[in-house]
Design an enzyme around this catalytic site. Structure first.
Site, short mmCIF file in Angstrom:
data_model
loop_
_atom_site.label_atom_id
_atom_site.label_comp_id
_atom_site.label_asym_id
_atom_site.label_seq_id
_atom_site.Cartn_x
_atom_site.Cartn_y
_atom_site.Cartn_z
N CYS A 1 -18.96 38.59 -0.45
CA CYS A 1 -18.09 38.86 0.70
C CYS A 1 -17.88 40.37 0.87
O CYS A 1 -18.82 41.10 1.14
CB CYS A 1 -16.80 38.06 0.58
N HIS B 1 -18.83 32.67 0.29
CA HIS B 1 -18.20 32.55 -1.04
C HIS B 1 -18.87 31.41 -1.81
O HIS B 1 -18.48 30.26 -1.65
CB HIS B 1 -16.70 32.25 -0.88
N GLU C 1 -18.46 30.62 -4.79
CA GLU C 1 -17.47 30.01 -5.69
C GLU C 1 -16.55 29.03 -4.96
O GLU C 1 -15.82 28.28 -5.60
CB GLU C 1 -16.65 31.10 -6.40
#
Length: 193
Positions: free
Chosen positions: A77, A175, A177
């Site tokens: 990001c 993202h 994650e």
């Protein structure tokens, strides 16, 4: 394997740590030059504003350290955007690995782009076993225009680079994650590079 997560006061560090733990790895959050340089893999996360983030990075002298890393580095990001030459966000000068100017989405689009969108034109070992058109989670108001370093693109009114690569440096606008099993697979692929 030693995984360093660069600590410069930006958000989303905890979610990256949890994702690594789910994959059976542990990361160390650090701004320590020696720990970053000696790590097998380096993750450069980020949620926040580009110019204030770069100010913190320069104060900790992390820009020079990052620029000279030889092991695989993953910018996530804002971390990806800061690896670029500049950003319209606060007229920030970035670290300059990628000769890319980060632009702001026009107000004709809903800004920030927030939620799930697909990644296409996948061109890297980072995307091993990932299907074209896989959904990833994004939250951003600024983007990297499509460019020679693009290894994935996303359409939000137009195609932009949602992942970039140059030598040992990788960047993803989304993202991983927070992108479910496909995002975790991308993190796993990065750790196995």
């Amino acid at each position: 394997m030693q995984i360093a997560i660069i600590d410069y006061g930006a958000g989303n560090v905890q979610s990256v740590l949890f994702a690594l733990e789910r994959l059976g790895y542990s990361g160390i959050v650090t701004a320590n030059k020696k720990l970053i340089e000696s790590a097998d893999k380096v993750i450069f996360p980020g949620v926040g504003e580009a110019s204030s983030a770069m100010k913190m990075i320069r104060e900790k002298q992390l820009d020079e350290i990052i620029r000279n890393l030889k092991q695989p580095v993953l910018g996530i990001c804002l971390g990806m955007q800061l690896l670029c030459k500049s950003s319209e966000e606060g007229n920030a000068t970035g670290i300059g690995i990628f000769d890319i100017e980060i632009k702001r989405f026009s107000n004709e689009l809903k800004v920030p782009q927030m939620g799930w969108n697909t990644i296409t034109n996948l061109k890297s070992k980072l995307f091993n076993t990932i299907k074209d058109e896989e959904f990833m989670y994004l939250v951003h108001s600024y983007y990297a225009p499509d460019n020679e370093f693009a290894i994935a693109t996303t359409n939000y009114g137009f195609h932009y680079a949602s992942a970039i690569q140059k030598d040992n440096f990788y960047g993803v606008q989304f993202h991983p994650e927070k992108s479910g099993s496909a995002g975790e697979q991308i993190l796993k692929n990065f750790l196995e590079l």
